[in-house]
Design a protein around this motif. Structure first.
Motif, short mmCIF file in Angstrom:
data_model
loop_
_atom_site.label_atom_id
_atom_site.label_comp_id
_atom_site.label_asym_id
_atom_site.label_seq_id
_atom_site.Cartn_x
_atom_site.Cartn_y
_atom_site.Cartn_z
N ILE A 35 1.91 1.18 -7.95
CA ILE A 35 2.00 1.51 -6.53
C ILE A 35 2.90 2.74 -6.40
CG2 ILE A 35 2.72 0.80 -4.22
CD1 ILE A 35 2.10 -2.03 -4.93
N MET A 36 2.31 3.84 -6.01
CA MET A 36 3.05 5.09 -5.84
C MET A 36 3.24 5.32 -4.35
SD MET A 36 4.35 7.98 -6.94
CE MET A 36 3.81 8.42 -8.58
N VAL A 37 4.48 5.48 -3.94
CA VAL A 37 4.73 5.77 -2.53
C VAL A 37 5.06 7.25 -2.39
CG1 VAL A 37 6.26 5.38 -0.57
CG2 VAL A 37 5.47 3.45 -1.95
N ILE A 38 4.34 7.92 -1.55
CA ILE A 38 4.64 9.32 -1.26
C ILE A 38 5.44 9.34 0.03
CG2 ILE A 38 3.68 11.59 -0.75
CD1 ILE A 38 1.23 10.78 -2.38
N MET A 39 6.65 9.85 -0.05
CA MET A 39 7.54 9.78 1.09
C MET A 39 7.96 11.19 1.50
SD MET A 39 10.38 6.82 1.10
CE MET A 39 11.71 7.82 0.57
N GLY A 40 8.30 11.33 2.73
CA GLY A 40 8.78 12.63 3.19
C GLY A 40 8.79 12.64 4.70
N ASP A 183 3.29 -5.04 3.96
CA ASP A 183 3.83 -4.71 2.65
C ASP A 183 3.49 -5.81 1.64
OD1 ASP A 183 4.87 -2.42 3.67
OD2 ASP A 183 6.86 -3.25 4.03
N ASP A 184 3.69 -7.06 2.06
CA ASP A 184 3.37 -8.18 1.16
C ASP A 184 1.91 -8.15 0.76
OD1 ASP A 184 5.93 -9.13 1.27
OD2 ASP A 184 5.55 -10.46 2.98
N LEU A 185 1.07 -7.81 1.75
CA LEU A 185 -0.36 -7.76 1.50
C LEU A 185 -0.69 -6.71 0.44
CD1 LEU A 185 -3.08 -8.78 2.44
CD2 LEU A 185 -3.05 -7.07 4.25
N PHE A 208 10.80 1.15 -0.29
CA PHE A 208 11.61 0.54 -1.35
C PHE A 208 11.19 -0.89 -1.66
CE2 PHE A 208 14.24 4.21 -0.67
CZ PHE A 208 14.66 4.49 -1.97
N LYS A 209 10.43 -1.48 -0.75
CA LYS A 209 9.96 -2.84 -1.02
C LYS A 209 8.75 -2.85 -1.96
CE LYS A 209 8.29 -6.96 1.35
NZ LYS A 209 8.02 -7.54 2.64
N ILE A 210 7.82 -1.91 -1.75
CA ILE A 210 6.56 -2.01 -2.49
C ILE A 210 6.45 -1.06 -3.68
CG2 ILE A 210 5.27 -2.86 -0.51
CD1 ILE A 210 4.22 -0.11 -0.01
N ALA A 211 7.24 0.01 -3.70
CA ALA A 211 6.96 1.07 -4.67
C ALA A 211 7.31 0.68 -6.10
CB ALA A 211 7.73 2.32 -4.29
N ASP A 212 6.45 1.08 -7.05
CA ASP A 212 6.86 1.11 -8.45
C ASP A 212 7.59 2.42 -8.68
OD1 ASP A 212 5.70 -1.32 -9.26
OD2 ASP A 212 3.74 -0.37 -9.22
N ARG A 213 6.95 3.50 -8.16
CA ARG A 213 7.62 4.79 -8.22
C ARG A 213 7.49 5.45 -6.86
NH1 ARG A 213 5.91 8.75 -12.48
NH2 ARG A 213 3.81 7.95 -12.10
N GLY A 226 10.44 9.23 -9.11
CA GLY A 226 10.97 8.26 -10.05
C GLY A 226 10.92 6.85 -9.50
N THR A 227 11.49 5.92 -10.27
CA THR A 227 11.53 4.53 -9.82
C THR A 227 12.48 4.42 -8.63
OG1 THR A 227 13.37 4.04 -11.26
CG2 THR A 227 11.16 3.72 -12.17
N ARG A 228 12.48 3.22 -8.02
CA ARG A 228 13.34 3.04 -6.85
C ARG A 228 14.80 3.35 -7.18
NH1 ARG A 228 10.97 -2.77 -5.15
NH2 ARG A 228 10.47 -2.79 -7.37
N ALA A 229 15.24 2.84 -8.35
CA ALA A 229 16.64 3.04 -8.72
C ALA A 229 16.92 4.52 -8.93
CB ALA A 229 16.95 2.26 -9.99
N GLU A 230 15.98 5.20 -9.57
CA GLU A 230 16.19 6.63 -9.83
C GLU A 230 16.27 7.43 -8.53
OE1 GLU A 230 13.81 6.72 -14.11
OE2 GLU A 230 12.83 7.44 -12.30
N ILE A 231 15.41 7.04 -7.57
CA ILE A 231 15.44 7.77 -6.30
C ILE A 231 16.75 7.51 -5.57
CG2 ILE A 231 14.39 7.90 -4.00
CD1 ILE A 231 12.73 9.28 -6.08
#
Lengths: 265, 266
Positions: A35-40, A183-185, A208-213, A226-231
Protein backbone atom coordinates in the motif's frame (compact mmCIF):
# COMPACT_ATOMS: atom_id res chain seq x y z
CA UNK A 1 5.09 -6.48 1.80
CA UNK A 2 4.68 -9.81 0.13
CA UNK A 3 7.48 -9.92 -2.37
CA UNK A 4 9.80 -7.85 -4.40
CA UNK A 5 7.95 -7.91 -7.73
CA UNK A 6 7.29 -4.37 -8.95
CA UNK A 7 3.69 -3.63 -9.96
CA UNK A 8 3.99 0.05 -10.76
CA UNK A 9 7.11 1.76 -11.94
CA UNK A 10 7.45 5.44 -12.79
CA UNK A 11 10.71 6.73 -14.27
CA UNK A 12 11.74 10.31 -14.89
CA UNK A 13 8.15 11.52 -15.25
CA UNK A 14 7.69 15.15 -16.26
CA UNK A 15 4.27 16.75 -16.66
CA UNK A 16 3.05 20.19 -17.60
CA UNK A 17 -0.18 22.16 -17.29
CA UNK A 18 0.22 24.61 -20.11
CA UNK A 19 3.66 26.10 -19.56
CA UNK A 20 3.80 25.26 -15.87
CA UNK A 21 5.81 22.21 -14.89
CA UNK A 22 3.75 20.31 -12.31
CA UNK A 23 5.81 17.13 -12.06
CA UNK A 24 9.57 17.02 -12.43
CA UNK A 25 11.56 13.82 -12.71
CA UNK A 26 9.33 11.59 -10.62
CA UNK A 27 10.82 8.14 -9.90
CA UNK A 28 8.61 5.76 -7.99
CA UNK A 29 8.24 1.99 -7.71
CA UNK A 30 5.39 0.25 -5.96
CA UNK A 31 5.91 -3.38 -5.00
CA UNK A 32 3.30 -6.03 -5.46
CA UNK A 33 0.88 -6.22 -2.54
CA UNK A 34 2.10 -2.96 -1.11
CA UNK A 35 0.00 0.00 0.00
CA UNK A 36 1.69 3.15 -1.23
CA UNK A 37 0.29 6.44 -0.01
CA UNK A 38 1.02 9.50 -2.08
CA UNK A 39 0.77 12.51 0.16
CA UNK A 40 1.13 16.20 -0.37
CA UNK A 41 -0.67 19.48 -0.01
CA UNK A 42 -2.99 21.01 -2.56
CA UNK A 43 -1.16 21.81 -5.77
CA UNK A 44 1.69 19.44 -4.97
CA UNK A 45 1.04 17.47 -8.15
CA UNK A 46 -0.40 14.36 -6.51
CA UNK A 47 -3.60 14.33 -8.59
CA UNK A 48 -1.57 14.83 -11.76
CA UNK A 49 0.67 11.93 -10.76
CA UNK A 50 -2.39 9.77 -10.18
CA UNK A 51 -3.83 10.67 -13.58
CA UNK A 52 -0.53 9.61 -15.14
CA UNK A 53 -0.61 6.31 -13.27
CA UNK A 54 -4.13 5.76 -14.61
CA UNK A 55 -3.03 6.51 -18.16
CA UNK A 56 -5.45 9.43 -18.41
CA UNK A 57 -2.59 11.82 -19.21
CA UNK A 58 0.43 11.30 -21.39
CA UNK A 59 3.80 12.16 -19.89
CA UNK A 60 5.88 14.92 -21.48
CA UNK A 61 8.93 12.86 -20.58
CA UNK A 62 9.60 9.61 -18.76
CA UNK A 63 7.56 6.44 -18.56
CA UNK A 64 4.88 4.72 -16.50
CA UNK A 65 4.91 0.93 -16.34
CA UNK A 66 1.97 -0.96 -14.90
CA UNK A 67 2.35 -4.71 -14.31
CA UNK A 68 5.54 -4.56 -16.33
CA UNK A 69 4.04 -2.88 -19.38
CA UNK A 70 4.93 0.61 -20.58
CA UNK A 71 1.68 2.57 -21.03
CA UNK A 72 3.00 4.74 -23.84
CA UNK A 73 4.12 1.70 -25.84
CA UNK A 74 0.77 -0.11 -25.73
CA UNK A 75 -1.88 -0.08 -28.46
CA UNK A 76 -5.34 1.14 -27.49
CA UNK A 77 -6.59 -2.44 -27.40
CA UNK A 78 -3.72 -3.50 -25.12
CA UNK A 79 -4.51 -0.61 -22.81
CA UNK A 80 -8.16 -1.67 -22.68
CA UNK A 81 -7.00 -5.17 -21.74
CA UNK A 82 -4.64 -3.85 -19.08
CA UNK A 83 -7.44 -1.75 -17.57
CA UNK A 84 -9.32 -4.93 -16.69
CA UNK A 85 -6.65 -5.47 -14.04
CA UNK A 86 -7.05 -1.97 -12.60
CA UNK A 87 -9.68 -0.58 -10.28
CA UNK A 88 -10.10 3.09 -9.50
CA UNK A 89 -12.13 4.75 -6.77
CA UNK A 90 -12.41 8.40 -7.69
CA UNK A 91 -12.56 11.20 -5.17
CA UNK A 92 -16.20 12.08 -5.81
CA UNK A 93 -17.13 8.46 -6.48
CA UNK A 94 -17.84 9.11 -10.18
CA UNK A 95 -20.80 6.75 -9.98
CA UNK A 96 -23.00 6.94 -13.07
CA UNK A 97 -26.00 8.93 -11.96
CA UNK A 98 -28.43 7.26 -14.37
CA UNK A 99 -27.71 3.79 -12.95
CA UNK A 100 -28.49 2.35 -9.53
CA UNK A 101 -25.64 1.46 -7.19
CA UNK A 102 -25.92 -2.21 -8.13
CA UNK A 103 -25.97 -1.42 -11.86
CA UNK A 104 -22.91 0.79 -11.38
CA UNK A 105 -21.04 -2.05 -9.74
CA UNK A 106 -22.24 -4.51 -12.37
CA UNK A 107 -21.14 -2.38 -15.33
CA UNK A 108 -17.53 -3.63 -15.51
CA UNK A 109 -18.83 -7.22 -15.28
CA UNK A 110 -21.29 -6.63 -18.12
CA UNK A 111 -18.65 -5.02 -20.29
CA UNK A 112 -15.73 -7.35 -19.63
CA UNK A 113 -17.13 -10.78 -18.79
CA UNK A 114 -19.62 -13.20 -20.29
CA UNK A 115 -21.09 -14.31 -17.00
CA UNK A 116 -24.81 -14.85 -16.82
CA UNK A 117 -26.98 -12.29 -15.13
CA UNK A 118 -27.58 -14.37 -11.99
CA UNK A 119 -23.85 -14.81 -11.36
CA UNK A 120 -23.23 -11.10 -11.88
CA UNK A 121 -25.94 -10.25 -9.38
CA UNK A 122 -24.35 -12.55 -6.82
CA UNK A 123 -20.92 -10.98 -7.38
CA UNK A 124 -22.42 -7.52 -6.96
CA UNK A 125 -24.06 -8.54 -3.68
CA UNK A 126 -20.76 -10.02 -2.50
CA UNK A 127 -18.94 -6.78 -3.22
CA UNK A 128 -21.68 -4.77 -1.53
CA UNK A 129 -21.18 -6.98 1.54
CA UNK A 130 -17.43 -6.35 1.42
CA UNK A 131 -17.95 -2.59 1.60
CA UNK A 132 -20.81 -2.86 4.13
CA UNK A 133 -23.48 -1.62 1.76
CA UNK A 134 -25.58 -4.80 1.66
CA UNK A 135 -29.18 -3.97 0.84
CA UNK A 136 -28.42 -0.58 -0.68
CA UNK A 137 -27.93 -1.78 -4.24
CA UNK A 138 -31.29 -0.49 -5.43
CA UNK A 139 -30.56 3.13 -4.47
CA UNK A 140 -29.57 5.80 -6.97
CA UNK A 141 -26.16 7.46 -6.41
CA UNK A 142 -27.91 10.75 -5.56
CA UNK A 143 -29.57 9.03 -2.58
CA UNK A 144 -26.26 8.04 -0.97
CA UNK A 145 -24.37 9.86 1.77
CA UNK A 146 -20.75 10.86 1.20
CA UNK A 147 -19.32 7.81 2.94
CA UNK A 148 -21.69 5.45 1.15
CA UNK A 149 -20.74 6.97 -2.22
CA UNK A 150 -17.05 6.36 -1.52
CA UNK A 151 -17.74 2.79 -0.45
CA UNK A 152 -19.91 2.13 -3.51
CA UNK A 153 -17.14 3.50 -5.71
CA UNK A 154 -14.72 1.16 -3.96
CA UNK A 155 -17.07 -1.76 -4.59
CA UNK A 156 -17.18 -0.90 -8.29
CA UNK A 157 -13.40 -0.57 -8.37
CA UNK A 158 -12.86 -4.08 -6.97
CA UNK A 159 -15.65 -5.90 -8.78
CA UNK A 160 -13.28 -7.50 -11.31
CA UNK A 161 -10.78 -8.38 -8.53
CA UNK A 162 -8.12 -6.09 -10.00
CA UNK A 163 -4.42 -6.51 -9.28
CA UNK A 164 -3.98 -2.74 -8.97
CA UNK A 165 -6.28 -0.51 -6.96
CA UNK A 166 -6.10 3.28 -6.99
CA UNK A 167 -7.98 5.40 -4.48
CA UNK A 168 -8.18 9.17 -4.79
CA UNK A 169 -8.80 10.83 -1.43
CA UNK A 170 -10.81 7.90 -0.03
CA UNK A 171 -11.49 9.66 3.25
CA UNK A 172 -11.70 13.33 2.24
CA UNK A 173 -14.79 15.08 3.53
CA UNK A 174 -15.90 12.22 5.78
CA UNK A 175 -16.32 12.16 9.52
CA UNK A 176 -13.50 10.43 11.46
CA UNK A 177 -15.47 7.25 12.14
CA UNK A 178 -16.50 6.65 8.53
CA UNK A 179 -13.07 7.63 7.30
CA UNK A 180 -11.45 5.14 9.67
CA UNK A 181 -13.86 2.44 8.47
CA UNK A 182 -12.75 3.07 4.90
CA UNK A 183 -9.12 2.77 5.96
CA UNK A 184 -9.90 -0.61 7.54
CA UNK A 185 -11.61 -1.63 4.33
CA UNK A 186 -8.54 -0.78 2.25
CA UNK A 187 -6.33 -2.80 4.61
CA UNK A 188 -8.73 -5.75 4.42
CA UNK A 189 -8.75 -5.64 0.63
CA UNK A 190 -4.99 -5.82 0.49
CA UNK A 191 -4.81 -8.65 3.03
CA UNK A 192 -7.62 -10.68 1.49
CA UNK A 193 -6.87 -10.20 -2.18
CA UNK A 194 -3.20 -9.24 -2.26
CA UNK A 195 -3.89 -6.13 -4.29
CA UNK A 196 -1.30 -3.49 -4.92
CA UNK A 197 -2.91 -0.30 -3.69
CA UNK A 198 -2.05 3.33 -4.36
CA UNK A 199 -3.84 5.85 -2.20
CA UNK A 200 -3.67 9.57 -2.82
CA UNK A 201 -4.58 11.57 0.23
CA UNK A 202 -3.79 14.62 2.29
CA UNK A 203 -5.24 13.03 5.42
CA UNK A 204 -2.28 12.38 7.75
CA UNK A 205 -4.04 10.01 10.17
CA UNK A 206 -5.31 7.88 7.35
CA UNK A 207 -1.93 7.85 5.61
CA UNK A 208 -0.09 6.66 8.70
CA UNK A 209 -2.72 4.05 9.43
CA UNK A 210 -2.72 2.24 6.09
CA UNK A 211 0.59 2.94 4.38
CA UNK A 212 3.40 0.45 3.95
CA UNK A 213 5.37 3.26 2.39
CA UNK A 214 4.61 6.94 1.97
CA UNK A 215 5.68 9.18 -0.84
CA UNK A 216 5.55 12.89 -0.03
CA UNK A 217 5.18 15.21 -2.99
CA UNK A 218 5.82 18.91 -2.93
CA UNK A 219 5.85 21.29 -5.84
CA UNK A 220 6.10 18.45 -8.32
CA UNK A 221 8.99 16.55 -6.81
CA UNK A 222 9.27 13.71 -4.32
CA UNK A 223 10.69 15.21 -1.13
CA UNK A 224 10.54 12.01 0.90
CA UNK A 225 9.85 8.35 0.23
CA UNK A 226 9.92 5.64 2.84
CA UNK A 227 8.18 3.63 5.52
CA UNK A 228 6.03 5.36 8.12
CA UNK A 229 8.90 5.48 10.59
CA UNK A 230 11.29 6.86 8.00
CA UNK A 231 8.85 9.59 7.03
CA UNK A 232 8.28 10.53 10.68
CA UNK A 233 12.02 10.79 11.17
CA UNK A 234 12.59 12.64 7.92
CA UNK A 235 15.02 15.53 8.24
CA UNK A 236 13.35 17.42 5.36
CA UNK A 237 11.77 20.61 6.64
CA UNK A 238 8.84 20.50 4.22
CA UNK A 239 7.93 17.00 5.38
CA UNK A 240 8.05 18.03 9.00
CA UNK A 241 5.90 21.08 8.21
CA UNK A 242 3.35 18.80 6.58
CA UNK A 243 3.42 16.34 9.49
CA UNK A 244 3.11 19.03 12.11
CA UNK A 245 0.60 21.07 10.13
CA UNK A 246 2.86 24.13 10.20
CA UNK A 247 2.33 26.83 7.65
CA UNK A 248 5.39 27.80 5.71
CA UNK A 249 6.70 31.29 6.18
CA UNK A 250 7.02 32.82 2.77
CA UNK A 251 10.02 35.09 2.49
CA UNK A 252 8.69 38.59 2.17
CA UNK A 253 9.86 40.56 -0.82
CA UNK A 254 8.46 44.03 -0.30
CA UNK A 255 9.00 45.21 -3.87
CA UNK A 256 7.36 42.14 -5.37
CA UNK A 257 4.50 42.46 -2.88
CA UNK A 258 3.87 46.09 -3.90
CA UNK A 259 4.06 45.20 -7.58
CA UNK A 260 1.49 42.45 -7.07
CA UNK A 261 -0.85 44.85 -5.30
CA UNK A 262 -0.52 47.37 -8.09
CA UNK A 263 -1.18 44.65 -10.68
CA UNK A 264 2.10 45.30 -12.42
CA UNK A 265 3.50 41.79 -12.51
CA UNK B 1 1.57 47.16 -26.14
CA UNK B 2 -0.06 45.82 -29.32
CA UNK B 3 -2.46 48.09 -31.20
CA UNK B 4 -6.22 47.52 -31.37
CA UNK B 5 -6.00 46.01 -34.86
CA UNK B 6 -3.38 43.50 -33.77
CA UNK B 7 -5.49 42.58 -30.77
CA UNK B 8 -8.56 42.16 -33.00
CA UNK B 9 -6.60 39.95 -35.38
CA UNK B 10 -5.32 37.97 -32.41
CA UNK B 11 -8.83 37.43 -31.08
CA UNK B 12 -10.26 36.47 -34.47
CA UNK B 13 -7.37 34.09 -35.06
CA UNK B 14 -7.80 32.39 -31.70
CA UNK B 15 -11.56 32.01 -32.23
CA UNK B 16 -10.99 30.55 -35.68
CA UNK B 17 -8.45 28.06 -34.38
CA UNK B 18 -10.72 26.93 -31.55
CA UNK B 19 -13.67 26.60 -33.95
CA UNK B 20 -11.53 24.45 -36.25
CA UNK B 21 -10.41 22.48 -33.23
CA UNK B 22 -14.05 21.78 -32.29
CA UNK B 23 -14.90 20.71 -35.81
CA UNK B 24 -11.93 18.37 -35.82
CA UNK B 25 -13.09 16.93 -32.52
CA UNK B 26 -16.61 16.45 -33.94
CA UNK B 27 -15.16 14.63 -36.95
CA UNK B 28 -13.11 12.44 -34.60
CA UNK B 29 -16.26 11.61 -32.58
CA UNK B 30 -18.15 10.69 -35.74
CA UNK B 31 -15.30 8.57 -37.07
CA UNK B 32 -14.77 6.73 -33.78
CA UNK B 33 -18.53 6.14 -33.35
CA UNK B 34 -18.75 4.58 -36.80
CA UNK B 35 -15.63 2.56 -36.02
CA UNK B 36 -17.14 1.11 -32.84
CA UNK B 37 -20.43 0.45 -34.61
CA UNK B 38 -18.55 -1.50 -37.27
CA UNK B 39 -16.00 -3.49 -35.26
CA UNK B 40 -17.22 -3.18 -31.64
CA UNK B 41 -18.57 -6.71 -31.56
CA UNK B 42 -15.32 -8.30 -32.75
CA UNK B 43 -13.34 -6.34 -30.19
CA UNK B 44 -15.75 -7.22 -27.38
CA UNK B 45 -16.77 -3.58 -27.06
CA UNK B 46 -20.22 -3.70 -28.63
CA UNK B 47 -22.50 -0.70 -28.96
CA UNK B 48 -25.44 -2.01 -26.98
CA UNK B 49 -28.86 -2.27 -28.53
CA UNK B 50 -30.47 -1.64 -25.15
CA UNK B 51 -28.88 1.78 -24.78
CA UNK B 52 -29.75 2.69 -28.39
CA UNK B 53 -33.37 1.76 -27.69
CA UNK B 54 -33.41 3.73 -24.43
CA UNK B 55 -32.07 6.79 -26.25
CA UNK B 56 -34.51 6.31 -29.11
CA UNK B 57 -37.44 6.19 -26.69
CA UNK B 58 -36.35 9.45 -25.14
CA UNK B 59 -35.48 11.24 -28.38
CA UNK B 60 -38.37 9.90 -30.43
CA UNK B 61 -41.35 8.74 -28.44
CA UNK B 62 -40.89 11.40 -25.77
CA UNK B 63 -40.98 14.14 -28.42
CA UNK B 64 -44.19 12.94 -30.10
CA UNK B 65 -46.79 14.98 -28.18
CA UNK B 66 -45.03 18.34 -28.43
CA UNK B 67 -43.92 17.67 -32.00
CA UNK B 68 -47.50 16.91 -33.00
CA UNK B 69 -48.67 20.21 -31.56
CA UNK B 70 -45.90 22.17 -33.28
CA UNK B 71 -46.33 20.42 -36.64
CA UNK B 72 -50.08 20.96 -36.57
CA UNK B 73 -49.54 24.64 -35.78
CA UNK B 74 -47.03 25.08 -38.59
CA UNK B 75 -49.44 23.40 -41.01
CA UNK B 76 -52.35 25.66 -40.10
CA UNK B 77 -50.11 28.74 -40.11
CA UNK B 78 -48.77 27.96 -43.56
CA UNK B 79 -52.31 27.41 -44.86
CA UNK B 80 -53.48 30.75 -43.44
CA UNK B 81 -50.54 32.63 -44.91
CA UNK B 82 -50.68 30.72 -48.20
CA UNK B 83 -54.32 31.51 -48.82
CA UNK B 84 -53.79 35.15 -47.82
CA UNK B 85 -50.87 35.50 -50.25
CA UNK B 86 -52.42 33.68 -53.19
CA UNK B 87 -55.74 35.49 -52.82
CA UNK B 88 -53.95 38.60 -54.11
CA UNK B 89 -53.55 36.80 -57.42
CA UNK B 90 -56.90 35.06 -57.21
CA UNK B 91 -54.95 31.79 -57.12
CA UNK B 92 -55.98 30.46 -53.71
CA UNK B 93 -57.16 27.19 -55.25
CA UNK B 94 -53.49 26.40 -55.96
CA UNK B 95 -52.54 26.82 -52.31
CA UNK B 96 -52.31 23.07 -51.62
CA UNK B 97 -49.33 22.66 -53.96
CA UNK B 98 -47.42 25.39 -52.15
CA UNK B 99 -48.28 24.04 -48.73
CA UNK B 100 -47.41 20.45 -49.60
CA UNK B 101 -44.05 21.35 -51.12
CA UNK B 102 -43.01 23.78 -48.37
CA UNK B 103 -44.00 21.44 -45.58
CA UNK B 104 -42.48 18.26 -47.00
CA UNK B 105 -39.33 19.82 -48.42
CA UNK B 106 -38.67 22.32 -45.67
CA UNK B 107 -40.76 23.05 -42.63
CA UNK B 108 -41.43 19.58 -41.22
CA UNK B 109 -37.75 18.67 -41.23
CA UNK B 110 -36.83 22.06 -39.83
CA UNK B 111 -39.35 22.10 -36.99
CA UNK B 112 -38.41 18.52 -36.08
CA UNK B 113 -34.71 19.39 -36.10
CA UNK B 114 -35.28 22.48 -33.98
CA UNK B 115 -37.38 20.57 -31.48
CA UNK B 116 -34.93 17.68 -31.16
CA UNK B 117 -32.00 20.10 -30.84
CA UNK B 118 -33.80 21.90 -28.02
CA UNK B 119 -35.00 18.78 -26.26
CA UNK B 120 -32.39 16.09 -26.83
CA UNK B 121 -29.30 17.89 -28.13
CA UNK B 122 -29.20 20.06 -25.03
CA UNK B 123 -29.89 17.06 -22.80
CA UNK B 124 -26.96 15.26 -24.40
CA UNK B 125 -24.69 18.25 -23.78
CA UNK B 126 -25.83 18.48 -20.17
CA UNK B 127 -25.37 14.76 -19.63
CA UNK B 128 -21.89 14.59 -21.12
CA UNK B 129 -20.92 17.81 -19.32
CA UNK B 130 -22.14 16.59 -15.94
CA UNK B 131 -20.39 13.28 -16.45
CA UNK B 132 -17.20 15.11 -17.29
CA UNK B 133 -17.15 17.28 -14.18
CA UNK B 134 -18.08 14.29 -11.98
CA UNK B 135 -15.12 12.34 -13.43
CA UNK B 136 -17.59 9.76 -14.79
CA UNK B 137 -15.90 9.91 -18.20
CA UNK B 138 -12.53 9.23 -16.56
CA UNK B 139 -14.23 6.38 -14.70
CA UNK B 140 -15.42 4.88 -17.99
CA UNK B 141 -11.94 5.21 -19.47
CA UNK B 142 -10.17 3.54 -16.56
CA UNK B 143 -12.76 0.76 -16.57
CA UNK B 144 -11.66 -0.03 -20.10
CA UNK B 145 -14.94 1.20 -21.57
CA UNK B 146 -14.38 3.56 -24.50
CA UNK B 147 -16.44 6.70 -23.70
CA UNK B 148 -17.20 7.35 -27.38
CA UNK B 149 -18.56 3.86 -27.83
CA UNK B 150 -20.57 4.05 -24.62
CA UNK B 151 -21.77 7.66 -24.71
CA UNK B 152 -21.73 8.89 -28.31
CA UNK B 153 -22.51 5.95 -30.60
CA UNK B 154 -25.90 5.05 -29.03
CA UNK B 155 -27.46 8.53 -29.30
CA UNK B 156 -25.99 8.92 -32.79
CA UNK B 157 -27.76 5.80 -34.02
CA UNK B 158 -30.93 6.67 -32.12
CA UNK B 159 -30.99 10.16 -33.66
CA UNK B 160 -30.31 8.80 -37.15
CA UNK B 161 -33.35 6.56 -36.84
CA UNK B 162 -35.68 8.78 -34.85
CA UNK B 163 -35.22 12.23 -36.41
CA UNK B 164 -36.23 11.09 -39.93
CA UNK B 165 -39.06 9.04 -38.37
CA UNK B 166 -40.26 12.08 -36.44
CA UNK B 167 -39.98 14.16 -39.61
CA UNK B 168 -42.22 11.68 -41.41
CA UNK B 169 -44.70 11.94 -38.57
CA UNK B 170 -44.62 15.72 -38.65
CA UNK B 171 -45.27 15.57 -42.42
CA UNK B 172 -48.50 13.75 -41.69
CA UNK B 173 -49.59 15.99 -38.84
CA UNK B 174 -48.69 19.30 -40.49
CA UNK B 175 -50.35 18.32 -43.77
CA UNK B 176 -53.44 17.28 -41.84
CA UNK B 177 -53.46 20.59 -39.95
CA UNK B 178 -53.13 22.54 -43.18
CA UNK B 179 -55.83 20.35 -44.76
CA UNK B 180 -58.32 21.10 -42.03
CA UNK B 181 -57.93 24.82 -42.56
CA UNK B 182 -57.79 24.67 -46.37
CA UNK B 183 -60.87 22.48 -46.69
CA UNK B 184 -62.83 24.81 -44.40
CA UNK B 185 -61.59 28.06 -45.96
CA UNK B 186 -61.87 27.03 -49.60
CA UNK B 187 -64.91 24.84 -49.06
CA UNK B 188 -63.40 21.67 -50.54
CA UNK B 189 -63.57 18.19 -49.03
CA UNK B 190 -60.65 16.83 -47.02
CA UNK B 191 -60.47 13.94 -49.46
CA UNK B 192 -60.04 16.34 -52.37
CA UNK B 193 -57.28 18.12 -50.43
CA UNK B 194 -55.48 14.83 -49.86
CA UNK B 195 -55.76 14.10 -53.58
CA UNK B 196 -54.19 17.50 -54.40
CA UNK B 197 -51.37 16.85 -51.93
CA UNK B 198 -50.60 13.48 -53.49
CA UNK B 199 -50.63 15.03 -56.97
CA UNK B 200 -48.32 17.83 -55.88
CA UNK B 201 -45.67 15.66 -54.22
CA UNK B 202 -43.06 13.51 -55.87
CA UNK B 203 -40.83 10.97 -54.17
CA UNK B 204 -37.87 13.30 -54.60
CA UNK B 205 -39.60 15.93 -52.45
CA UNK B 206 -39.97 13.41 -49.66
CA UNK B 207 -36.35 12.32 -50.10
CA UNK B 208 -35.24 15.98 -49.97
CA UNK B 209 -36.83 16.55 -46.56
CA UNK B 210 -35.79 13.22 -45.09
CA UNK B 211 -32.15 13.49 -46.23
CA UNK B 212 -31.94 16.83 -44.52
CA UNK B 213 -33.39 15.41 -41.32
CA UNK B 214 -30.71 12.69 -41.36
CA UNK B 215 -28.01 15.35 -41.65
CA UNK B 216 -29.66 17.33 -38.83
CA UNK B 217 -29.57 14.26 -36.59
CA UNK B 218 -25.80 13.93 -36.98
CA UNK B 219 -25.31 17.67 -36.41
CA UNK B 220 -27.45 17.70 -33.26
CA UNK B 221 -25.61 14.73 -31.75
CA UNK B 222 -22.12 16.00 -32.52
CA UNK B 223 -22.80 19.57 -31.41
CA UNK B 224 -24.33 18.27 -28.17
CA UNK B 225 -21.44 15.97 -27.35
CA UNK B 226 -18.72 18.45 -28.35
CA UNK B 227 -20.20 21.15 -26.13
CA UNK B 228 -20.69 18.69 -23.30
CA UNK B 229 -17.09 17.54 -23.56
CA UNK B 230 -15.86 21.14 -23.40
CA UNK B 231 -17.59 21.83 -20.07
CA UNK B 232 -15.35 23.32 -17.44
CA UNK B 233 -16.06 24.90 -14.11
CA UNK B 234 -18.85 22.98 -12.44
CA UNK B 235 -22.60 23.37 -12.69
CA UNK B 236 -22.40 26.87 -14.12
CA UNK B 237 -20.20 25.55 -16.91
CA UNK B 238 -22.74 22.84 -17.68
CA UNK B 239 -25.49 25.46 -17.98
CA UNK B 240 -23.37 27.67 -20.20
CA UNK B 241 -22.37 24.89 -22.56
CA UNK B 242 -25.91 23.50 -22.71
CA UNK B 243 -27.17 26.87 -23.91
CA UNK B 244 -24.25 27.10 -26.31
CA UNK B 245 -25.08 23.67 -27.70
CA UNK B 246 -28.66 24.72 -28.52
CA UNK B 247 -27.52 27.92 -30.23
CA UNK B 248 -24.83 26.07 -32.18
CA UNK B 249 -27.15 23.23 -33.16
CA UNK B 250 -29.83 25.63 -34.42
CA UNK B 251 -27.26 27.63 -36.38
CA UNK B 252 -25.78 24.46 -37.84
CA UNK B 253 -29.23 23.19 -38.81
CA UNK B 254 -30.28 26.43 -40.53
CA UNK B 255 -27.02 26.96 -42.39
CA UNK B 256 -26.87 23.34 -43.50
CA UNK B 257 -30.49 23.55 -44.61
CA UNK B 258 -29.74 26.56 -46.76
CA UNK B 259 -26.64 24.99 -48.31
CA UNK B 260 -28.43 21.70 -48.93
CA UNK B 261 -31.44 23.40 -50.52
CA UNK B 262 -29.17 25.56 -52.67
CA UNK B 263 -27.05 22.62 -53.81
CA UNK B 264 -29.90 20.23 -54.52
CA UNK B 265 -32.80 22.39 -55.70
CA UNK B 266 -31.40 24.51 -58.51
Amino acid sequence: MTGEAISIEVRGLDAYWGDRKVLAGIDLAVRQGEIMVIMGGSGSGKSTLLNHLLGLLHPAAGSVRLLGRDLSALSSQEILDLRRHMGVAFQGGALFSSLTVAENIMLPLEEHTRLDRKTMEIIVRLKLEVVNLAGFGHLMPSELSGGMTKRAALARAIVLDPRLLFCDEPSAGLDPVVSSAIDDLILRLRDAMGMTIVVVTHDLDSAFKIADRICVLDEGTIVALGTRAEIRASPVARVQNLLNRRTEEATLDTDAYLRRLLGES
Amino acid sequence: MPGPLTRLADRVGRKAVSALDEMGFAAHLLGRSLYWLAVGHQRRQPVRMSSIVAQAMDIGIGALPILSVLAFTIGVMLAVQGIYTLRMFGAESRVTTGIALSLVREFSALITGILVAGRSGSALAARVGTMKINQEIDALTVMGIDPIRYLVAPPLVAMLVMVPALTLWSHLVSLAGAGLYVSAALDISFGAYVGQVIDALRLSDLAHGLSKSAIFSVLITLVGVVNGALVEGGAEGVGRMTTRSVVHALSAILVTDMIFAYAVTR
